[in-house]
Design a protein around this motif. Structure first.
Motif, PDB file in Angstrom:
ATOM      1  N   PRO A  37       0.834  -1.251   0.051  1.00 49.00           N
ATOM      2  CA  PRO A  37      -0.120  -0.110   0.058  1.00 49.00           C
ATOM      3  C   PRO A  37       1.104   1.350  -0.056  1.00 49.00           C
ATOM      4  O   PRO A  37       2.204   1.218   0.615  1.00 49.00           O
ATOM      5  CB  PRO A  37      -0.752  -0.077   1.309  1.00 49.00           C
ATOM      6  CG  PRO A  37      -0.714  -1.361   1.691  1.00 49.00           C
ATOM      7  CD  PRO A  37       0.559  -2.199   1.132  1.00 49.00           C
ATOM      8  N   ALA A  77      -4.571   0.943  -1.635  1.00 48.68           N
ATOM      9  CA  ALA A  77      -3.929  -0.393  -1.694  1.00 48.68           C
ATOM     10  C   ALA A  77      -4.655  -1.036  -2.935  1.00 48.68           C
ATOM     11  O   ALA A  77      -6.104  -0.738  -3.126  1.00 48.68           O
ATOM     12  CB  ALA A  77      -4.279  -1.203  -0.333  1.00 48.68           C
ATOM     13  N   GLU A 115      -3.383  -6.609  -3.283  1.00 42.71           N
ATOM     14  CA  GLU A 115      -2.617  -6.708  -2.247  1.00 42.71           C
ATOM     15  C   GLU A 115      -3.411  -7.229  -1.002  1.00 42.71           C
ATOM     16  O   GLU A 115      -4.342  -6.757  -0.880  1.00 42.71           O
ATOM     17  CB  GLU A 115      -2.044  -5.330  -1.899  1.00 42.71           C
ATOM     18  CG  GLU A 115      -1.154  -4.886  -2.760  1.00 42.71           C
ATOM     19  CD  GLU A 115      -0.947  -3.158  -2.767  1.00 42.71           C
ATOM     20  OE1 GLU A 115      -1.778  -2.618  -1.905  1.00 42.71           O
ATOM     21  OE2 GLU A 115      -0.072  -2.648  -3.448  1.00 42.71           O
ATOM     22  N   ILE A 147      -3.899  -9.079   2.698  1.00 45.85           N
ATOM     23  CA  ILE A 147      -3.521  -9.102   4.132  1.00 45.85           C
ATOM     24  C   ILE A 147      -4.508 -10.089   4.946  1.00 45.85           C
ATOM     25  O   ILE A 147      -5.823 -10.269   4.734  1.00 45.85           O
ATOM     26  CB  ILE A 147      -3.633  -7.752   4.977  1.00 45.85           C
ATOM     27  CG1 ILE A 147      -3.469  -7.790   6.379  1.00 45.85           C
ATOM     28  CG2 ILE A 147      -5.097  -7.108   4.553  1.00 45.85           C
ATOM     29  CD1 ILE A 147      -3.343  -6.593   7.288  1.00 45.85           C
ATOM     30  N   SER A 160      -8.368  -8.783   0.818  1.00 45.37           N
ATOM     31  CA  SER A 160      -7.846  -7.365   0.291  1.00 45.37           C
ATOM     32  C   SER A 160      -7.760  -6.509   1.328  1.00 45.37           C
ATOM     33  O   SER A 160      -8.492  -6.315   2.130  1.00 45.37           O
ATOM     34  CB  SER A 160      -8.651  -6.984  -1.110  1.00 45.37           C
ATOM     35  OG  SER A 160     -10.100  -6.426  -0.665  1.00 45.37           O
ATOM     36  N   TRP A 161      -7.109  -5.565   1.295  1.00 41.19           N
ATOM     37  CA  TRP A 161      -7.213  -4.263   2.382  1.00 41.19           C
ATOM     38  C   TRP A 161      -8.634  -3.704   2.460  1.00 41.19           C
ATOM     39  O   TRP A 161      -8.867  -3.138   3.525  1.00 41.19           O
ATOM     40  CB  TRP A 161      -5.973  -3.201   2.034  1.00 41.19           C
ATOM     41  CG  TRP A 161      -4.678  -3.654   2.154  1.00 41.19           C
ATOM     42  CD1 TRP A 161      -4.059  -4.574   1.871  1.00 41.19           C
ATOM     43  CD2 TRP A 161      -3.940  -3.025   3.474  1.00 41.19           C
ATOM     44  NE1 TRP A 161      -2.862  -4.765   2.642  1.00 41.19           N
ATOM     45  CE2 TRP A 161      -2.681  -3.730   3.447  1.00 41.19           C
ATOM     46  CE3 TRP A 161      -4.185  -1.883   4.345  1.00 41.19           C
ATOM     47  CZ2 TRP A 161      -1.530  -3.422   4.391  1.00 41.19           C
ATOM     48  CZ3 TRP A 161      -3.059  -1.370   5.124  1.00 41.19           C
ATOM     49  CH2 TRP A 161      -2.001  -2.123   4.960  1.00 41.19           C
ATOM     50  N   GLN A 162      -9.244  -3.523   1.331  1.00 39.66           N
ATOM     51  CA  GLN A 162     -10.884  -2.978   1.408  1.00 39.66           C
ATOM     52  C   GLN A 162     -11.516  -3.776   2.366  1.00 39.66           C
ATOM     53  O   GLN A 162     -12.378  -3.439   3.145  1.00 39.66           O
ATOM     54  CB  GLN A 162     -11.141  -2.638   0.028  1.00 39.66           C
ATOM     55  CG  GLN A 162     -10.708  -1.665  -0.976  1.00 39.66           C
ATOM     56  CD  GLN A 162      -9.318  -1.999  -1.471  1.00 39.66           C
ATOM     57  OE1 GLN A 162      -8.728  -3.195  -1.303  1.00 39.66           O
ATOM     58  NE2 GLN A 162      -8.452  -1.068  -1.673  1.00 39.66           N
TER      59      GLN A 162
END
Length: 287
Positions: A56, A80, A84, A86, A90-92
């Motif tokens: 990010p 991000a 990507e 985590i 996704s980060w979203q």
């Protein structure tokens, strides 16, 4: 006060040219630690902590330093890509699931003698993450100083004419399952009123609740407005989504007015009642 190593102090006093970047260290409530450098190459500190330049993109607002005790916050934007990940998302998606809520974020200002050659890093700001919003690939974080946690009413205890504890909570001490009775609907008057085969005194189930355990409404819960002994009459606080049927079963439990008298006579639980009915009310004297 910012802690600075002697080597970094000497460097900042003598160097005519230096490089710097921001380092972001995020510690999730699960204990997972994420480290990112706002730079075009990875950064490794003298203690071995590695800050990646991939992932990010972070950008932030300004911070303010003062000798006074002030509560500060920093706005951080996180960009991000969907690719990507985590914890497998996704980060979203992670933000929507609350993964970053109350995470600790420490911002460091890293100083280098040449690109990638670290002299030292200063802890610039530290706080907890409040995800303010976002859209698309962007998230807006508000990093709030931990001094905000001191912004609470003191003393923490309040005085109320009725008990402040929620019925069946840990401080109340009562276990709802021990006070729950199962009954059957004998007549349906409307979406808001039913007769049951339950026997009780007038008002016993007022402010209580009921959960349907059988029929089309199985699993639906509703608060009780009034209860009358005649015909086991139950009046819900609002109308149900649909009519129940005769023969449907319900699990029902009583409510509490949270007064000392109700707590003692209804539940024999006065020792857990924390009401203060004799505290004088506020009065204004004019002359």
């Amino acid at each position: 006060m910012k802690e600075c190593s002697e080597a970094l102090k000497t460097f900042l006093h003598t160097a005519t040219v230096f490089y710097k970047c921001d380092l972001y260290e995020i510690t999730l409530t699960s204990g997972t630690v994420l480290r990112y450098a706002d730079y075009d190459m990875p950064i490794t500190l003298s203690d071995g902590r590695f800050f990646s330049c991939e992932g990010p993109i972070f950008s932030r607002g300004k911070t303010k330093l003062t000798a006074k005790i002030e509560v500060d916050s920093v706005d951080v934007s996180v960009y991000a890509e969907q690719a990507e990940q985590i914890n497998g998302m996704s980060w979203q998606q992670a933000a929507r699931n609350g993964l970053f809520d109350n995470a600790n974020l420490t911002l460091y200002k890293c100083f280098m003698s040449s690109p990638g050659v670290v002299v030292g890093a200063l802890e610039w700001f530290c706080g907890y993450v409040d995800v303010g919003g976002g859209g698309g690939l962007e998230q807006e974080w508000i990093i709030k100083s931990y001094m905000q946690l001191l912004n609470v009413d003191y003393p923490t205890g309040k005085y109320y004419p009725t008990c402040p504890y929620t019925l069946y909570s840990a401080k109340c001490g009562l276990v709802r399952a021990n006070w729950t009775t199962t009954g059957t609907i004998t007549q349906v008057l409307s979406k808001q009123e039913i007769y049951t085969n339950l026997t009780f005194t007038d008002g016993y189930y007022d402010l209580g609740g009921a959960e349907f355990t059988g029929g089309d409404l199985s699993g639906e819960s509703m608060s009780i407005k009034n209860s009358h002994a005649a015909n086991g009459h139950i009046v819900f606080i609002v109308a149900l989504d649909s009519l129940p049927a005769v023969g449907d079963t319900i699990a029902i439990y009583p409510g509490c007015a949270r007064t000392p008298a109700a707590c003692e006579s209804k539940f024999n639980n006065k020792t857990h009642n924390c009401s203060t009915p004799y505290i004088p009310l506020k009065e204004t004297i004019t002359k």
